[in-house]
Design an enzyme around this catalytic site. Structure first.
Site, PDB file in Angstrom:
ATOM      1  N   ASP A 358       0.845  -1.193   0.000  1.00  0.00           N
ATOM      2  CA  ASP A 358       0.000   0.000   0.000  1.00  0.00           C
ATOM      3  C   ASP A 358       0.880   1.242   0.000  1.00  0.00           C
ATOM      4  O   ASP A 358       2.048   1.202   0.412  1.00  0.00           O
ATOM      5  CB  ASP A 358      -0.923   0.004   1.219  1.00  0.00           C
ATOM      6  CG  ASP A 358      -2.035  -1.023   1.095  1.00  0.00           C
ATOM      7  OD1 ASP A 358      -2.409  -1.352  -0.040  1.00  0.00           O
ATOM      8  OD2 ASP A 358      -2.511  -1.503   2.145  1.00  0.00           O
ATOM      9  N   CYS A 444     -13.949  12.880  -6.060  1.00  0.00           N
ATOM     10  CA  CYS A 444     -15.261  13.074  -6.685  1.00  0.00           C
ATOM     11  C   CYS A 444     -16.292  13.422  -5.622  1.00  0.00           C
ATOM     12  O   CYS A 444     -17.470  13.066  -5.746  1.00  0.00           O
ATOM     13  CB  CYS A 444     -15.678  11.820  -7.447  1.00  0.00           C
ATOM     14  SG  CYS A 444     -14.630  11.423  -8.845  1.00  0.00           S
TER      15      CYS A 444
END
Length: 701
Positions: A358, A444
């Site tokens: 990650d 978004c």
């Protein structure tokens, strides 16, 4: 309401009239006439059994939970995450679409089941209630007509059981729906939806299709020619759309928009089958264009989240000529890595490197990413600004819980707090990479808690290790070929509308060096990254780095002593000029006309070039004799360093002429001075091919 009562009686008596009257209740995701919706209805014959199973699992995880006092329909245990298996992209899309439709009409579907006495049923356990609701929605969507069974599909026992049960009560179910319509005086069940959901669906249906051009497969001009052959006409903007038309985005030169009504026709074109055109929301194209504008030739980029493979492929297509590498974090399994490699290979991408860790698990000193200068951070967000939520979930591999948030019109405070904290941690981790020069942060979301506030908190945290060049906000630059005007706003934001989805973008860049500290190599690298050098590859100068190290060591030795700082500094500068073999020659000629001045300039350059080219070992001391006179201290220092001249002579540089044009000299002389020759305002000097000549001295008076 006598008319309503008679209508209700007729609906009970004649099932055929009921089903024909129910044709008006079609839930359409597209805008258009009633006739067009009816034609769409006739073409629907149901789905495969696997689609119903997957849709029921998704609905089980996102359905609206009610208080214990109001629970009349039980859905069993939904604490375990469902395991979904899809045959293809189409089945994956329609499964989510069917689950979202069942969620929007959950209250109505439950009321129909209770009013018709179809529920509860002892033969149907609570674990199958989700499947019952999903298949009931699809049944009324088909006007209560039987589903067409596909011979090639493998039957699922639970689906066939629920289907047989619903078909046996079709009359009661249709009558219950008719009573609800009469009660609410509704022409369509769409009127049950909240105002926010109806507006969102209207925006989604009118939203233009956004695609980007895969330049690995086709050039821009070839694509425009191909579209013209297929009957498409290019227009200036979305407002000029008229059936077979398209326009180029104002921010991204490789992004096109098409009318939403052409979706099915476009997806059947060979341009999409061959991956020459790829369908994706514009917000991701804005992010990759903004990151590409910050790259120099040879700079690497880190993509913090795998997200959509389309985003990574677009980034690869934009960096095809810059020799940049793209490092993608978070590829946990080898199966996922193989899948992505196959996708990237099919699309033509070659400069992508997959990392299994990650992003937050990778340290700033990781040797694999030491050449990375830009980080593209697209964190998981609430996503309430997207136009098509199902496409967003599938492309970005996001949680289906977004559908529940969209239906409710908001995100819970607890979930929003968790998302904002995670985004802040990732942004602060990105700022710890000392060699990274810029970070692109894009969401978004429509919430400031995930946008402006996250960026502000990260800047105020002071976590960046490079304190000399701290981060600051800069206006985003999307493309050097775009038609948009340079933005002066710190953030880039778009609100959800009928022409675009909601988007937030911020660029954090380190404080730039002063013009005196910017090298020629950096300027050329930035020009090459922007495509201004016609594909010329700019390599990093190892010789320059070696000279800088030698200069730093020499300067350190001369600055150790505490006395005589100024003389030693002057002598060091003199030695540096000699060791780099930089001779400065000034030429002054008197002319009467401007034409003679230009001729003499050219002759001066040619004569100087002939006098020192080619360079030989014997010529170097001769050139050095023409330098300005050294001070006694400088001569003594030069004698002490005579043993180093052999090394300096080995590092020979090709000299080139440098011309500096000064403004005309205006003197306060009288008329008697007019006929005297004026001093020339053009001076010529020699400098190395990879360095600057330094100071230019005026001619002796």
């Amino acid at each position: 309401m006598p008319g309503s009562e008679s209508n209700l009686v007729s609906l009970h008596e004649d099932v055929t009239n009921v089903t024909s009257d129910l044709s008006e209740m079609k839930i359409s995701n597209e805008k258009g006439s009633v006739e067009k919706r009816t034609m769409t209805l006739i073409e629907k014959n149901g789905y495969h059994d696997s689609v119903y199973i997957n849709a029921a699992k998704i609905f089980q995880s996102i359905h609206t939970e009610k208080c214990k006092e109001g629970i009349l329909v039980r859905y069993g245990d939904d604490s375990v995450s469902p395991m979904l298996t899809f045959k293809d992209e189409y089945s994956q899309y329609v499964s989510h679409e069917l689950a979202f439709s069942a969620l929007k009409y959950q209250d109505l579907l439950e009321e129909i089941l209770l009013d018709s006495c179809v529920y509860p049923c002892q033969s149907i356990p609570d674990e199958l209630t989700s499947l019952l609701v999903v298949m009931l929605y699809d049944l009324q969507d088909r006007k209560f007509q039987a589903r067409e069974i596909f011979d090639e599909e493998e039957p699922v026992a639970e689906v066939r059981k629920i289907e047989h049960y619903l078909n046996s009560f079709r009359t009661k179910l249709a009558a219950a729906l008719a009573r609800w319509r009469v009660k609410h005086d509704a022409l369509s069940i769409e009127y049950i939806l909240p105002e926010t959901i109806r507006k969102q669906e209207q925006r989604a249906s009118a939203l233009p299709l956004c695609v980007w051009i895969n330049t690995f497969k086709i050039s821009l001009q070839d694509l425009f020619s191909d579209l013209k052959k297929k009957g498409f006409t290019r227009v200036e903007s979305v407002s000029d759309f008229d059936r077979y038309t398209y326009c180029v985005d104002q921010h991204c030169h490789d992004v096109l928009f098409f009318p939403s009504s052409l979706k099915e026709e476009l997806l059947n074109l060979d341009l999409f089958a061959d991956c020459k055109l790829l369908l994706q929301d514009k917000s991701r194209s804005l992010a990759v264009h903004s990151a590409q504008a910050l790259l120099n030739a040879g700079d690497d980029i880190i993509v913090a989240h795998v997200g959509s493979h389309l985003t990574i492929a677009h980034m690869s297509a934009l960096t095809i000529h810059s020799m940049s590498r793209i490092f993608v974090c978070g590829i946990k399994s080898s199966a996922k890595a193989d899948e992505l490699r196959n996708l990237f290979s099919h699309m033509g991408c070659k400069n992508i490197h997959l990392l299994h860790e990650d992003f937050t698990e990778i340290g700033p000193t990781d040797p694999r990413i030491q050449e990375a200068k830009v980080i593209l951070l697209l964190p998981q967000c609430s996503g309430l600004g997207v136009g098509n939520p199902i496409d967003f979930i599938l492309n970005e591999h996001r949680d289906a819980g977004l559908l529940r948030d969209l239906f409710q019109g908001s995100v819970s405070e607890d979930k929003l707090s968790i998302l904002a904290e995670r985004q802040l941690n990732e942004l602060m981790h990105a700022m710890k990479f000392n060699k990274v020069q810029a970070i692109v942060y894009c969401t978004c979301s429509i919430y400031p808690e995930e946008n402006e506030l996250v960026v502000k908190k990260a800047l105020d945290s002071g976590v960046e290790e490079n304190q000399v060049q701290p981060y600051r906000l800069v206006p985003p630059v999307f493309s050097t070929c775009s038609n948009s005007e340079p933005s002066t706003e710190t953030f880039f934001k778009t609100e959800p509308s009928e022409i675009s989805s909601g988007c937030f973008l911020a660029v954090l860049a380190r404080e730039k060096d002063s013009p005196e500290n910017v090298s020629v190599q950096d300027i050329l690298a930035r020009a090459a990254a922007k495509g201004l050098l016609d594909g010329i590859v700019v390599e990093k100068s190892k010789e320059k780095e070696k000279k800088q190290k030698v200069t730093q060591r020499t300067q350190h030795r001369h600055n150790i002593t505490g006395s005589g700082t100024e003389p030693q500094t002057a002598e060091f500068r003199r030695y540096r000029t000699v060791s780099n073999i930089k001779a400065e020659v000034c030429v002054s000629k008197a002319v009467n006309t401007k034409q003679q001045t230009d001729v003499n300039r050219t002759k001066g350059c040619v004569q100087l070039k002939k006098s020192v080219s080619p360079i030989s070992g014997a010529a170097l001391p001769k050139v050095l004799k023409h330098t300005s006179h050294l001070s006694p201290a400088g001569k003594a220092y030069e004698r002490r360093t005579s043993t180093r001249k052999a090394r300096a002579q080995k590092e020979r540089l090709v000299l080139k002429p440098v011309e500096i044009v000064l403004p005309p000299v205006i003197t306060p002389y009288g008329r008697s001075q007019r006929n005297k020759p004026k001093p020339s305002n053009c001076f010529h000097g020699w400098t190395g091919a990879k360095g600057w000549a330094g100071r230019m001295f005026p001619p002796p008076v």
